[in-house]
Scaffold this motif. Structure first.
Motif, mmCIF file in Angstrom:
data_model
loop_
_atom_site.group_PDB
_atom_site.id
_atom_site.type_symbol
_atom_site.label_atom_id
_atom_site.label_comp_id
_atom_site.label_asym_id
_atom_site.label_seq_id
_atom_site.Cartn_x
_atom_site.Cartn_y
_atom_site.Cartn_z
ATOM 1 N N ARG A 49 -7.311 -12.370 6.567
ATOM 2 C CA ARG A 49 -6.083 -13.169 6.711
ATOM 3 C C ARG A 49 -4.991 -12.405 7.439
ATOM 4 O O ARG A 49 -4.167 -12.982 8.144
ATOM 5 C CB ARG A 49 -5.556 -13.534 5.310
ATOM 6 C CG ARG A 49 -5.482 -15.013 5.079
ATOM 7 C CD ARG A 49 -4.845 -15.430 3.785
ATOM 8 N NE ARG A 49 -4.828 -14.499 2.695
ATOM 9 C CZ ARG A 49 -5.763 -14.407 1.762
ATOM 10 N NH1 ARG A 49 -6.832 -15.174 1.822
ATOM 11 N NH2 ARG A 49 -5.642 -13.538 0.771
ATOM 12 N N ARG A 50 -4.954 -11.071 7.236
ATOM 13 C CA ARG A 50 -3.813 -10.287 7.720
ATOM 14 C C ARG A 50 -3.472 -10.565 9.173
ATOM 15 O O ARG A 50 -2.317 -10.763 9.524
ATOM 16 C CB ARG A 50 -4.128 -8.789 7.583
ATOM 17 C CG ARG A 50 -4.019 -8.258 6.204
ATOM 18 C CD ARG A 50 -4.542 -6.828 6.128
ATOM 19 N NE ARG A 50 -4.761 -6.446 4.733
ATOM 20 C CZ ARG A 50 -5.373 -5.335 4.360
ATOM 21 N NH1 ARG A 50 -5.850 -4.495 5.283
ATOM 22 N NH2 ARG A 50 -5.524 -5.049 3.098
ATOM 23 N N LEU A 101 0.524 -4.254 6.099
ATOM 24 C CA LEU A 101 -0.696 -4.342 5.301
ATOM 25 C C LEU A 101 -1.924 -4.006 6.138
ATOM 26 O O LEU A 101 -2.886 -3.420 5.645
ATOM 27 C CB LEU A 101 -0.844 -5.745 4.711
ATOM 28 C CG LEU A 101 0.135 -6.098 3.579
ATOM 29 C CD1 LEU A 101 0.030 -7.572 3.217
ATOM 30 C CD2 LEU A 101 -0.111 -5.245 2.340
ATOM 31 N N LEU A 150 -7.773 -18.602 0.560
ATOM 32 C CA LEU A 150 -7.090 -18.314 -0.710
ATOM 33 C C LEU A 150 -7.875 -18.868 -1.892
ATOM 34 O O LEU A 150 -7.612 -18.519 -3.038
ATOM 35 C CB LEU A 150 -5.682 -18.936 -0.690
ATOM 36 C CG LEU A 150 -4.704 -18.281 0.271
ATOM 37 C CD1 LEU A 150 -3.454 -19.132 0.425
ATOM 38 C CD2 LEU A 150 -4.321 -16.899 -0.223
ATOM 39 N N GLU A 196 -12.793 -11.564 -2.372
ATOM 40 C CA GLU A 196 -11.362 -11.857 -2.271
ATOM 41 C C GLU A 196 -10.661 -10.845 -1.368
ATOM 42 O O GLU A 196 -9.827 -11.209 -0.527
ATOM 43 C CB GLU A 196 -10.731 -11.844 -3.666
ATOM 44 C CG GLU A 196 -9.356 -12.483 -3.655
ATOM 45 C CD GLU A 196 -8.711 -12.550 -5.023
ATOM 46 O OE1 GLU A 196 -9.448 -12.504 -6.024
ATOM 47 O OE2 GLU A 196 -7.476 -12.632 -5.080
ATOM 48 N N ASP A 197 -11.021 -9.583 -1.512
ATOM 49 C CA ASP A 197 -10.384 -8.562 -0.689
ATOM 50 C C ASP A 197 -10.775 -8.698 0.780
ATOM 51 O O ASP A 197 -9.968 -8.485 1.677
ATOM 52 C CB ASP A 197 -10.753 -7.168 -1.197
ATOM 53 C CG ASP A 197 -9.836 -6.715 -2.325
ATOM 54 O OD1 ASP A 197 -10.029 -5.604 -2.850
ATOM 55 O OD2 ASP A 197 -8.922 -7.478 -2.691
ATOM 56 N N LEU A 248 -0.442 -13.025 2.533
ATOM 57 C CA LEU A 248 -0.203 -12.280 3.766
ATOM 58 C C LEU A 248 -1.285 -11.237 4.029
ATOM 59 O O LEU A 248 -1.246 -10.536 5.024
ATOM 60 C CB LEU A 248 1.169 -11.594 3.700
ATOM 61 C CG LEU A 248 2.345 -12.561 3.560
ATOM 62 C CD1 LEU A 248 3.645 -11.788 3.376
ATOM 63 C CD2 LEU A 248 2.451 -13.468 4.780
ATOM 64 N N GLY A 249 -2.237 -11.118 3.088
ATOM 65 C CA GLY A 249 -3.357 -10.227 3.349
ATOM 66 C C GLY A 249 -3.435 -8.988 2.482
ATOM 67 O O GLY A 249 -4.212 -8.083 2.777
ATOM 68 N N LEU A 261 2.602 3.270 2.253
ATOM 69 C CA LEU A 261 2.784 1.818 2.214
ATOM 70 C C LEU A 261 3.023 1.361 0.782
ATOM 71 O O LEU A 261 3.944 0.573 0.523
ATOM 72 C CB LEU A 261 1.547 1.127 2.805
ATOM 73 C CG LEU A 261 1.481 -0.401 2.605
ATOM 74 C CD1 LEU A 261 2.613 -1.080 3.356
ATOM 75 C CD2 LEU A 261 0.142 -0.958 3.067
ATOM 76 N N ILE A 320 0.566 -18.345 7.593
ATOM 77 C CA ILE A 320 0.800 -19.473 6.694
ATOM 78 C C ILE A 320 2.289 -19.710 6.544
ATOM 79 O O ILE A 320 3.070 -18.758 6.350
ATOM 80 C CB ILE A 320 0.185 -19.231 5.303
ATOM 81 C CG1 ILE A 320 -1.275 -18.776 5.413
ATOM 82 C CG2 ILE A 320 0.279 -20.494 4.435
ATOM 83 C CD1 ILE A 320 -1.907 -18.393 4.099
ATOM 84 N N ALA A 332 -8.717 -11.393 2.171
ATOM 85 C CA ALA A 332 -7.341 -10.916 2.369
ATOM 86 C C ALA A 332 -7.248 -10.127 3.666
ATOM 87 O O ALA A 332 -6.319 -10.306 4.451
ATOM 88 C CB ALA A 332 -6.904 -10.063 1.190
ATOM 89 N N ARG A 333 -8.206 -9.264 3.876
ATOM 90 C CA ARG A 333 -8.177 -8.442 5.093
ATOM 91 C C ARG A 333 -8.331 -9.310 6.327
ATOM 92 O O ARG A 333 -7.713 -9.091 7.367
ATOM 93 C CB ARG A 333 -9.277 -7.385 5.054
ATOM 94 C CG ARG A 333 -8.905 -6.186 4.209
ATOM 95 C CD ARG A 333 -9.866 -5.020 4.443
ATOM 96 N NE ARG A 333 -11.133 -5.221 3.765
ATOM 97 C CZ ARG A 333 -11.336 -4.883 2.486
ATOM 98 N NH1 ARG A 333 -10.364 -4.377 1.767
ATOM 99 N NH2 ARG A 333 -12.516 -5.085 1.925
ATOM 100 N N MET A 370 -5.733 -24.282 1.436
ATOM 101 C CA MET A 370 -6.009 -23.014 0.752
ATOM 102 C C MET A 370 -7.446 -22.564 1.010
ATOM 103 O O MET A 370 -7.702 -21.364 1.128
ATOM 104 C CB MET A 370 -5.780 -23.171 -0.755
ATOM 105 C CG MET A 370 -4.306 -23.280 -1.092
ATOM 106 S SD MET A 370 -3.991 -22.742 -2.769
ATOM 107 C CE MET A 370 -2.382 -23.435 -3.040
ATOM 108 N N ILE A 395 5.618 -7.361 6.951
ATOM 109 C CA ILE A 395 4.565 -7.150 5.943
ATOM 110 C C ILE A 395 3.132 -7.315 6.466
ATOM 111 O O ILE A 395 2.288 -6.444 6.215
ATOM 112 C CB ILE A 395 4.794 -8.071 4.717
ATOM 113 C CG1 ILE A 395 5.800 -7.427 3.752
ATOM 114 C CG2 ILE A 395 3.512 -8.308 3.949
ATOM 115 C CD1 ILE A 395 5.245 -6.269 2.962
ATOM 116 N N PRO A 396 2.804 -8.391 7.147
ATOM 117 C CA PRO A 396 1.391 -8.539 7.575
ATOM 118 C C PRO A 396 0.910 -7.356 8.410
ATOM 119 O O PRO A 396 -0.217 -6.901 8.257
ATOM 120 C CB PRO A 396 1.389 -9.844 8.373
ATOM 121 C CG PRO A 396 2.574 -10.600 7.863
ATOM 122 C CD PRO A 396 3.601 -9.553 7.553
#
Lengths: 840, 223
Positions: free
Chosen positions: B81-82, B110, B54, B74-75, A296-297, A4, B87, B78-79, B49, B106-107
């Motif tokens: 959000r995927r 990831l 975010l 934060e991570d 986007l994550g 990736l 958004i 992010a995970r 946000m 992408i989502p």
């Protein structure tokens, strides 16, 4: 995961390199210097290793001074293999009409020669044929420049001592020439049976007898050494095998390679700033992409991984390009300089120096890219989306640890990989200090600009614009001062040292040095010598009795097991000139102890060079043992002297009390100053009156030194210029990185009514101030470094030569101004409408 | 789906601290379409946000699908959000170096979901861009770019969709098409929608409208 990240990295790089090009260029240049220096060194050392036998003249070389090997010794040596003998000495070769003479290095050979390698003569013939005695007499083969010096040709005769010899060939290649230490004159080969006819072999004459041995199958160097040590323990044989062909050349190689590697590391350090700039510019250009990915994550780790991969790929490309260039440079360089080298250097790909250069490049890339990568990955997405002012973020402890470890690994690798680790550590310490000093200077420059901006607020517009550009947040002032400053510092130091050395050798030394050294004056010839010299206008004649001896024990400890400082090693390698004196010689300074009475008759006393005493760890009262003509002599140190070797006046490391050498077959050496218009006639008169006396023209010796300095200086200057070029790349990169901001500012100023003249004046002033500040600082730092090298390493008086220093200051200002103007010309010509319509 | 309790957000600036949100309370049930309007600088985007994870609130709490985002790193956010939050931005925010297909996938990539490309291709077809999957954003019109952004936001079938002025940079026709797609997919996937908009017509398509002024939420403008 890695698949990736590779996909993300590849897609992102479609958008262009945006600053990573500078990473490639900076790494490539720095790695190229180190790779080239290492490859050249490896090629020369491989030659010394693989051709060691041919370069030495055999598997082993045994040397004695003053006496030939006995029949018993020769029979012993023949038991180990094939043996060849050579007698080497200096003498004067003269035209038969006496109109010209020159010093030559005689080698009289007996037995098969050479044992390894090929002796090439012109016209081609066997050496035995060229040197044989015919009806016309003994033949000789000579270096071609001897013919030029004496205006002779093949077939002509010349005289050596009492003999008249026929020139039958010139020497195109002498395989073991390197094994002859310190040769001042052209080579002359003769048969050993011709030597007695010259009358040069006299008691006290400085003659070296060599036995060259080609070991028989099954015999080893170690076994031979052991057998010799057992059989001839009390003899002063100096034994060398093919792994120690030319210790002096090896030392010279070590120093040159060390210096070139350190200059290369400096270039890499400067290049590291370019890496940081380039990586920073690239990461800044990708801020929006990072923000979107985070939305986007994408985790911080994924962002870091992706961007680290991108930087790594380009860094590897830069390193690879540098390694290729570095591997190829020796091929090109050797083609140009091979004729000037004492041996044919190997061409090839040497993996060890290339791997070392690659490792340096990798560590630099890691150390300088880690910071920008860590900061970029840690930026919160919201801040990026908001386009909030990003700056002054701090790196995490883990990133700082990576940077520190990379820096330590770099320093450690540089020290471990160097032949002289102590010198390498010193250079790294100085380089790190210089790095820190220039980093601080960059900040100081910005502060100074800010202070001047506030203090002199009534200045004309171009000045105010220039000063504000220098100290605004995000200004590249600090990075430019650091990168250019280091390069200019190296160049200043190199130029200063070379200018001082050249002045020393070209002007200062010749002014005070004697015109001639005369050697091998026998005891009964001193009166004739003095009279001849006086008659021909010789001045300031000094004579000293001399004999050769080898140091065998230091305060009762054999030299082999005694720890001797690196700068004193030369004194225990081979034999030294030893003199005697009843009274303290003029122009010498005692730093410890006292001189013996003129009529002293007690146990042998010794006066020692203070520098050597330090290197040996000796003090007054301790002892030094010498082997002179096969006899051991132990003397107590009565005093230590400061010897000014640079003056080229007659000096000796060791001076004994006269009774120590009573009855020894001494010869005399003399130094003579001669008026310029009497030099040739004086030399001719002495050589005619005393044909067995040799003369060395100091000017010719200094010419050789000058050539070596010039050659080495050229190479080192070239490396320093490459360092400067890397600094220039960093400057160009910094200018390119600020291009968008510059364009926007220019457009706004134009909208507000600034003229093109105002703008260009502001830019010119900005970079001129930056360049002059950097040049001035570099002149100070480089001047200090050059002074330290001259005084502490070369032990010379350092003269402040304004030329190189002023040159650096002005060049710094000019180059930075020109590069700055060239780099910002596009911004100065930017059209307002395009920028105002599309502000991002 | 969304629960904000006394939500505060203060941001540092060169002029000192700025109070963006001053105690927002919000409850949005799952599947609801909620519009948020208000003047510029009222904190609409900042609130979005915070809900997207975010940004971290400086006071109060925000829960999405029962997960307290303020307590996550934060991570971790992010995970989350995927696969849970989509958004859509006013300025599309497509990655310029990736094709439409890659942008949309992408989502899922990831999140290391298999079949990311196939799913992306499928949803691009549903938004009418089947023939443009290999085009880069610079090769697409504004309306097409926003349709790619819509596809990207929905590819993981998120439980929550956040849209910040999705038609702000589009002409009327393109904007209408995008909005129809947006609401269509929202209904189909049952996602909760929080739509920030100045357009009262757009707001009227939502089940509820809230008004944000000076960092506080009102039911009606001016109240």
């Amino acid at each position: 995961m890695s698949g990736l990240l590779l996909r993300l990295a590849f897609r992102d790089l479609r958008g262009g390199l945006s600053g990573l090009g500078w990473v490639v260029a900076c790494l490539a240049l720095g790695v190229a210097i180190i790779a080239a220096a290492g490859s050249l060194d490896a090629g020369l050392r491989q030659t010394l290793r693989e051709d060691g036998q041919a370069l030495l003249g055999g598997d082993l070389q045994l040397r004695l001074t003053y006496r030939p090997p006995t029949a018993t010794e020769m029979a012993f040596f023949r038991g180990f293999g094939t043996v060849s003998q050579a007698v080497e000495m200096r003498a004067m070769a003269r035209r038969l009409d006496g109109s010209a003479q020159t010093l030559v290095e005689i080698k009289a050979i007996e037995g098969p020669y050479p044992l390894y390698g090929q002796l090439l003569l012109d016209p081609q013939q066997e050496i035995a044929v060229a040197l044989q005695k015919t009806a016309d007499g003994w033949g000789i083969a000579v270096d071609s420049n001897l013919l030029e010096r004496l205006g002779l040709a093949i077939g002509d005769r010349l005289s050596i001592g009492d003999a008249s010899l026929i020139i039958r060939a010139t020497i195109r290649a002498e395989p073991d020439r390197l094994a002859t230490p310190m040769s001042f004159g052209p080579r002359l080969l003769m048969d050993s049976q011709a030597l007695p006819e010259t009358g040069l072999v006299r008691q006290g004459s400085l003659i070296r007898y060599s036995v060259l041995l080609r070991l028989a199958v099954g015999q080893t160097v170690a076994a031979f050494r052991q057998a010799v040590a057992g059989q001839f323990a009390d003899q002063a044989w100096q034994i060398r095998d093919s792994s120690e062909v030319a210790p002096g050349l090896t030392r010279f190689l070590n120093q040159i390679t060390l210096f070139l590697t350190m200059v290369g590391l400096t270039a890499l350090l400067v290049g590291g700033i370019g890496v940081a700039n380039g990586a920073g510019a690239f990461l800044e250009s990708r801020q929006s992409t990072v923000a979107i990915l985070k939305c986007l994550g994408a985790s911080n780790r994924q962002i870091l991984g992706m961007q680290a991969l991108e930087v790594a790929v380009l860094a590897i490309l830069g390193i690879a390009l540098g390694l290729m260039a570095g591997a190829l440079v020796p091929y090109v360089l050797l083609d140009a300089i091979e004729n000037q080298l004492p041996m044919a250097a190997r061409r090839g790909i040497f993996w060890q120096p290339l791997a070392l250069a690659g490792a340096f490049g990798g560590l630099i890339a890691l150390a300088f890219a880690a910071g920008p990568l860590g900061r970029a990955a840690g930026r919160p997405a919201a801040g990026l989306l908001r386009e909030a002012s990003i700056g002054r973020e701090k790196n995490s402890w883990s990133v700082l640890t990576v940077i520190l470890l990379a820096g330590l690994a770099l320093a450690g690798l540089a020290v471990i990989g160097a032949a002289d680790r102590r010198a390498a550590a010193q250079v790294i310490a100085f380089g790190s200090s210089a790095l820190a000093a220039f980093a601080g200077a960059g900040t100081a420059c910005q502060w100074l600009a800010g202070w001047a901006s506030r203090r002199f607020s009534g200045l004309a517009l171009p000045w105010r614009l220039a000063l504000s550009s220098l100290h605004r947040p995000g200004s590249p002032t600090g990075r430019v001062v650091l990168s250019l400053g280091l390069g200019l510092t190296v160049l200043t130091a190199v130029l200063l040292v070379e200018a001082n050395l050249t002045e020393e050798v070209s002007q200062h030394l010749p002014a005070q040095a004697p015109t001639f050294f005369f050697l091998d004056i026998q005891d009964g010839e001193t009166d004739v010598f003095d009279q001849t010299v006086a008659k021909e206008g010789g001045l300031a004649v000094k004579r000293a009795a001399m004999i050769r001896g080898r140091i065998t024990q230091i305060d009762g400890q054999p030299v082999e097991s005694r720890r001797v400082a690196a700068d004193a090693q030369w004194a225990v390698q081979g034999d030294r000139g030893v003199s005697m004196a009843a009274v303290q010689p003029q122009n010498t300074k005692l730093v410890a102890g006292s001189w013996w009475p003129a009529d002293y008759q007690g146990p042998p006393l010794l006066s020692l060079d203070a520098g050597i005493a330090r290197g040996f760890g000796l003090a007054v009262g301790q002892t030094l043992s010498l082997n002179i003509l096969g006899r051991e002599l132990t003397a107590r140190i009565a005093n230590l002297r400061e010897v000014d070797w640079a003056s080229l006046a007659m000096n000796f490391t060791i001076i004994l009390s006269p009774n120590a050498l009573a009855g020894a077959p001494l010869s005399w050496i003399a130094t003579v100053h001669a008026p310029l218009d009497r030099e040739t006639t004086l030399e001719r008169a002495v050589v005619t009156a005393l044909p067995h006396v040799s003369s060395i023209r100091v000017k010719e010796a200094l010419d050789i030194v000058r050539q070596v300095i010039a050659g080495a200086g050229l190479v080192i200057q070239a490396a320093a210029l490459v360092t400067l070029a890397v600094g220039g790349l960093v400057l160009a990169g910094a200018i390119a990185a600020g291009q968008r901001r510059r364009i926007r500012e220019t457009v706004l100023l134009k909208v507000l009514g600034a003229s093109f003249a105002d703008l260009i004046a502001a830019v010119a002033l900005e970079y001129a101030l930056l360049g002059l500040f950097t040049g001035l600082l570099a002149a100070l730092m480089g001047g200090f470094a050059g002074w330290a090298v001259l005084v502490f390493i070369l032990k010379l008086e350092a003269r402040l030569l304004p030329g190189p220093i002023l040159g650096v200051v002005l060049a710094g200002g000019l180059v930075v101004t020109l590069v700055g103007l060239a780099g910002t010309s596009k911004a100065l010509q930017a059209g307002a409408s395009g920028v105002l319509r599309h502000p991002t | 789906m969304i629960q904000c309790v006394d939500l505060h957000l203060k941001l540092a600036s060169s002029g000192g601290e700025v109070n963006i949100l001053r105690g927002v309370d919000l409850l949005v049930p799952a599947g609801e379409a909620l519009a948020v309007t208000g003047p510029s600088g009222s904190g609409k985007s900042s609130m979005m946000m915070l809900i997207a994870g975010l940004e971290r609130p400086t006071g109060g709490s925000v829960l999405v699908a029962g997960v307290a985002l303020g307590e996550l790193s934060e991570d971790q956010r992010a995970r989350f959000r995927r696969l849970n939050i989509g958004i859509i931005f006013q300025s599309f925010q497509l990655i310029p170096t990736m094709t439409a297909l890659e942008n949309v996938a992408i989502p899922l990539e990831l999140a290391r979901k298999p079949g990311a490309m196939a799913a992306a291709r499928d949803i691009l077809g549903r938004v009418g861009l089947a023939e443009r999957v290999h085009h880069y954003p610079s090769q697409l019109s504004g309306g097409e770019q926003q349709r790619v952004a819509v596809a990207r936001a929905f590819v993981a079938r998120p439980r929550l969709l956040l849209a910040d002025e999705p038609t702000g940079n589009l002409d009327q026709a393109s904007g209408q098409a995008v909005i129809d797609l947006l609401f269509g997919l929202q209904r189909e996937f049952g996602s909760t929608l929080l739509l920030i908009t100045h357009d009262p017509v757009l707001a009227a398509r939502c089940q509820r409208t809230l008004y944000l002024r000076d960092g506080r939420l009102d039911l009606e403008p001016g109240s």
